[in-house]
Design a protein around this motif. Structure first.
Motif, mmCIF file in Angstrom:
data_model
loop_
_atom_site.group_PDB
_atom_site.id
_atom_site.type_symbol
_atom_site.label_atom_id
_atom_site.label_comp_id
_atom_site.label_asym_id
_atom_site.label_seq_id
_atom_site.Cartn_x
_atom_site.Cartn_y
_atom_site.Cartn_z
ATOM 1 N N ARG A 1 0.758 -1.293 0.104
ATOM 2 C CA ARG A 1 0.084 -0.087 0.029
ATOM 3 C C ARG A 1 0.972 1.139 0.118
ATOM 4 N NH1 ARG A 1 -3.843 -1.569 4.245
ATOM 5 N NH2 ARG A 1 -5.142 0.106 3.859
ATOM 6 N N HIS A 2 1.993 1.172 0.370
ATOM 7 C CA HIS A 2 3.122 2.395 0.296
ATOM 8 C C HIS A 2 3.753 2.604 -0.975
ATOM 9 C CE1 HIS A 2 5.392 -1.024 1.792
ATOM 10 N NE2 HIS A 2 6.512 -0.379 1.095
ATOM 11 N N GLN A 3 3.591 1.463 -1.885
ATOM 12 C CA GLN A 3 4.099 1.661 -3.321
ATOM 13 C C GLN A 3 3.144 2.191 -4.194
ATOM 14 O OE1 GLN A 3 7.037 1.538 -3.617
ATOM 15 N NE2 GLN A 3 7.973 0.396 -1.712
ATOM 16 N N PHE B 1 -1.377 5.503 4.681
ATOM 17 C CA PHE B 1 -1.634 4.859 3.360
ATOM 18 C C PHE B 1 -3.017 4.209 3.253
ATOM 19 C CE2 PHE B 1 3.018 4.939 4.402
ATOM 20 C CZ PHE B 1 3.381 5.418 3.612
#
Length: 363
Positions: A156-158, A188
């Motif tokens: 989710r942070h990408q 996020f």
């Protein structure tokens, strides 16, 4: 006189269904050491003794330090960068689950985390699927039948969720049954990946979202009402929308919606205690959610880091809450109903495998 709760050895003989298990969180310590030797990673391991290494993983996960907890995955992911390594880990995963009595499992992994040595995303998925097939075949030869479905996870942070969603759909007829996003919830939100979820809905594809583990009700609300999640990965914080009253419980609108719609909760008791989402197994919200008849399922999350198995998770719950075979069957049927495979396959496993086995155990 009340019947004694089932023991872990008895539970191991019962059919179980697992929906939330991370491939990089379930390696055998001996395999980590051997694969590390093949790629020159041995010096980076905390120990080269399998028993000591296994204890290190559990202790690090129990440390209360997020940094140390995340470090555990640095070591497992490091040895999952070659086709041979990935295939072996997947095969052993299927064998280990089957030996524990799991008849159906959905195992998830993030393809983008396994490309450091040159494998493409498609190659990563293909080799993991082949590993699950090999392991399932070996398990059958040993007398343990298992069906493994694969979930592809985006971080989710990408910003690769659409790419991974398209990859999941590409392999939908090869064994990939669903999509997931994982990683830090705070900061996020799942709505950052709306394009991926809308794409999956257009493709009639299933997905679950890690939500309501470390973060609260807003994360769950977004996952369901904005993104359309079929299931919730963890979802344990839904209890924040349930209040005790003199006459029982007041269930808030979000929790009521979740229960009314039978949206499955992929609860992972031991993992939740490790990460602080619950103070202990006995105080885990699964007891309340079970009593209020939410669609509760029991899962392992990371078997290596929690030093656990499906049989152990169910044994811990049986001991803490006095659950008997009827309760364990209820958890199992809940999970099978909530799986991402076809209705006919789910029904066959429930009617031909799960219920007959529990009927003998219930007596």
């Amino acid at each position: 006189m009340a019947r004694p709760v089932p023991t872990i050895d008895e539970i191991r003989q019962a059919p179980k269904v697992l929906l939330h298990d991370h491939l990089d969180g379930g390696l055998r310590p001996a395999t980590i050491i051997e694969l590390a030797g093949e790629i020159g990673y041995t010096d980076s391991l905390p120990s080269t003794d399998p028993d000591e290494l296994g204890r290190w993983f559990v202790e690090a996960a129990n440390s209360g330090s997020l940094e140390r907890y995340l470090e555990t995955f640095d070591h497992t992911v490091a040895v999952m960068q070659t086709a041979e390594g990935l295939q072996r880990v997947a095969a052993e995963c299927a064998e280990d689950l089957a030996a524990d009595g799991v008849v159906y499992a959905e195992v998830r992994f993030a393809p983008e985390q396994h490309t450091a040595r040159g494998l493409s995303l498609s190659e990563v998925v293909a080799v993991v699927l082949s590993g699950f097939a090999i392991g399932s075949h070996r398990a059958a030869e040993a007398g343990h039948q298992i069906r493994v479905g694969t979930l592809l996870t985006a971080m989710r942070h990408q910003a690769r969720s659409m790419e991974i969603a398209e990859l999941a759909v590409e392999f939908r007829d090869e064994g990939v049954v669903g999509f997931d996003i994982a990683g830090a919830e705070a900061g996020f939100p799942p709505t950052r990946h709306l394009d991926a979820f809308e794409y999956l809905q257009r493709e009639n594809f299933h997905f679950t979202i890690h939500a309501g583990e470390a973060f609260g009700l807003p994360s769950i609300w977004q996952a369901i009402q904005w993104c359309g999640a079929d299931r919730l990965g963890h979802g344990v914080r839904i209890v924040d929308d349930i209040a005790r009253t003199p006459n029982g419980h007041r269930i808030g609108r979000l929790a009521q919606y979740l229960r009314d719609k039978r949206i499955p909760l992929e609860l992972c008791p031991s993992s939740n205690v490790q990460t602080g989402a619950a103070a202990s197994i006995a105080e885990h919200p699964i007891g309340l959610l079970h009593d209020l008849r939410f669609r509760v399922t029991v899962n392992t999350d990371n078997r290596l880091m929690s030093g656990t198995s499906m049989s152990r998770e169910m044994a811990l719950l049986a001991e803490a809450f006095g659950y008997g075979w009827n309760d364990l069957q209820w958890f199992t049927v809940n999970a099978m109903k909530s799986a991402f495979i076809g209705f006919d396959e789910r029904l066959a496993l429930i009617n031909d495998v799960i219920k007959p086995a529990y009927a003998k155990l219930i007596g």
